[in-house]
Write an enzyme that holds these catalytic residues in place. Structure first.
Site, PDB file in Angstrom:
ATOM      1  N   GLU A 103       0.882  -1.173   0.000  1.00  0.00           N
ATOM      2  CA  GLU A 103       0.000   0.000   0.000  1.00  0.00           C
ATOM      3  C   GLU A 103       0.916   1.218   0.000  1.00  0.00           C
ATOM      4  OE1 GLU A 103      -1.894   2.794   0.324  1.00  0.00           O
ATOM      5  OE2 GLU A 103      -2.599   2.502   2.374  1.00  0.00           O
TER       6      GLU A 103
ATOM      7  N   CYS B 203      -2.058   9.108   2.214  1.00  0.00           N
ATOM      8  CA  CYS B 203      -1.658   8.577   0.901  1.00  0.00           C
ATOM      9  C   CYS B 203      -2.691   8.914  -0.177  1.00  0.00           C
ATOM     10  CB  CYS B 203      -1.399   7.082   0.977  1.00  0.00           C
ATOM     11  SG  CYS B 203      -2.748   6.160   1.707  1.00  0.00           S
TER      12      CYS B 203
END
Ligand code: NAD
Length: 482
Positions: A253, A287
């Site tokens: 991720e 993110c």
């Protein structure tokens, strides 16, 4: 025992015991709002890591053989403890990471719900009975993959670790997790909830240490069966390569550089308000944070004016102070990056409409910053800012906007604003991203998968897909009359 700041001593949790001190090396923990050292983090020795791996190996046997109802009960009890302790966990998080207390406490509450969701979902990790020949039973089973080595960063000090822990434990795996050395006490407070809920010793091990040493050791160990990482693209590529050398699957991720496309038919004021709110959450250190604002030329003035208004309404301060809506950056590396990206953009011709500097006070603060006239070669348009920088760029045709949005190697989140169903459909099809939000800037939800494409990584967290990486699929054909 806690310090004057209310910051607890930091410990690792290995093989059912809390460890600190001794001859271990340590590193300072700094409050980013004051730059004061508030504690020290113990760095794992090789013995600590070996003990954690051995414990995870034994813990896996215990946990996978624990009836699912008992596993679920422990996980729900842990979720209840996280909820009960959310305010306390939030305070520790604000001290070591900087985000406003309400945001930190909210993160702890949400992560308890994520845990409940995964724990319940694991009860439905069904296999299949496949029609076959008489006398043959053909099945597909889903089994926990084994001990997991997980690595998580500092931007979501409780939500980040708990995504890995909750998915792995729900699937029946054990873990050795390395939390960030910059936010270790929040991770320890989370682990304490699992311990107090009755998780057997060895199933969950928390280590802290020199990142490269710890990851090399854990990935190389034959005990580890899966590598789960959240963090930057360069480190993700490094760890995925190390995992590949020993043929271990990985879940990556990684970062992104999320485009926001505001189409000609959108409401520019609504789009600016929603985009700005998402931009400055967690000081932009998310993110999926919107980070490139591509606005149709006919709306650029209205959008920009509203965005600047929203940026100037952000109350920057110590996260423990009442009324703060944006804390400092989490570390001095991010502050340096904000200065470098702003200076580079300005040197290449960009205009700062608001912000652009560090307020005159201690702490890693950087004002919410809006840039226009940003040339396409400015670093901020290709490098993930991971901070409160908002470059606004006009476009003429949707083809151009889509080209700009897709031209970077990243593909995590993307956002679009339009009133047209046809345009929304086009954005849905053509934007290269794993997570797309239309007419809002949605955060992650535990019911649905999150994850990237291209350099932003692979694998999904959240939703039923979250368990996929943690379960293997085994085909069993059984001839009844051998
Ligand atoms: P970094 O690349 O030094 O580290 C990122 C994370 O990886 C940290 O948690 C670090 O402890 C860990 N790490 C570094 N080397 C490692 C190794 N060899 N083995 C295991 N873990 C390792 O960057 P940083 O300064 O901490 O953060 C800067 C950049 O990282 C940001 O610009 C952003 O792009 C990215 N980032 C992404 C996320 C995310 O949620 N995807 C979170 C934090 C940071």
């Amino acid at each position: 025992m806690t310090t004057d700041h209310g910051y607890p001593p930091v410990r690792m949790y290995i093989a059912g015991e809390w460890r600190q001190g001794g001859t271990r090396r340590t590193a300072p923990i700094v409050n980013p709002a004051t730059e004061e050292t508030i504690g020290e983090v113990p760095l794992a020795t090789t013995t600590d890591l070996d003990d954690a791996l051995e414990a995870a190996e034994a813990g896996f046997r215990t946990w996978r053989n624990t009836p699912i109802a008992e596993r679920t009960a422990v996980l729900h009890a842990a979720a209840d403890l996280i909820t009960e302790r959310a305010a306390r966990i939030g305070r520790v998080m604000t001290l070591e990471q900087g985000k406003p207390l309400a945001e930190a406490t909210g993160e702890a509450r949400r992560t308890a719900d994520t845990l409940r969701w995964h724990a319940d979902d694991a009860r439905r990790a069904y296999g299949r009975l496949i029609p076959s020949a008489p006398g043959t039973v053909l099945t597909v089973r889903r089994e926990p993959i084994g001990p997991v080595a997980a690595f998580v960063p500092w931007n979501f000090p409780v939500g980040g670790p708990n995504r890995k822990i909750s998915s792995a434990l729900s699937a029946g795996c054990s873990l050795v997790i390395k939390a960030s050395e910059e936010t270790p006490a929040t991770a320890a407070a989370l682990v304490q909830c699992y311990v107090d809920a009755g998780l057997p010793a060895g199933v969950l091990n928390l280590v802290l240490g020199e990142p490269a040493e710890v990851s090399a050791h854990l990935i190389g160990s034959p005990v580890t069966r899966l590598i789960a990482f959240t963090g930057s693209v360069p480190v993700g590529k490094l760890l995925a390569a190390e995992a590949g050398k020993v043929m271990k699957p990985s879940l990556m991720e990684l970062g992104g550089h999320a485009p926001v496309i505001v189409c000609a038919d959108a409401d520019p004021v609504m789009a600016a308000r929603r985009a700005a709110q998402a931009k400055f959450a967690n000081a932009g250190q998310v993110c999926t944070s919107p980070s490139r604002f591509l606005v149709h030329e006919s709306l650029i003035d209205a959008f920009t004016a509203e965005f600047v208004k929203a940026a100037e309404a952000v109350v920057v301060g110590d996260g423990l102070e009442q009324g703060t809506t944006m804390g400092p950056l989490a570390n001095d590396r991010r502050l340096a990056a904000m200065r470098r990206l702003t200076e580079d953009a300005v040197a290449k011709g960009a205009t700062i409409l608001t912000g652009g500097e560090r307020p005159d006070r201690p702490g890693y603060f950087f004002a919410p910053t809006v840039l226009t006239d940003v040339p396409s070669d400015a670093d901020v348009l290709s490098e993930e800012p991971f901070g409160p920088l908002a470059p606004i760029v006009p476009f003429t045709g949707l083809d151009d906007a889509l080209r700009i949005a897709n031209e970077l190697p990243y593909g995590l989140a993307a956002y679009g604003f339009t009133r047209s169903a046809a345009t929304a459909e086009r954005l849905s099809e053509e934007l290269e991203a794993g997570i797309l939000s239309l007419n809002h800037c949605g955060g992650s939800v535990h019911e649905a998968p999150s994850g990237g494409v291209k350099d932003s990584g692979y694998g999904r967290e959240g939703g039923p897909e979250a368990l996929d990486a943690y379960l293997i699929t085994k085909r069993v054909s059984h001839l009844l009359a051998p």
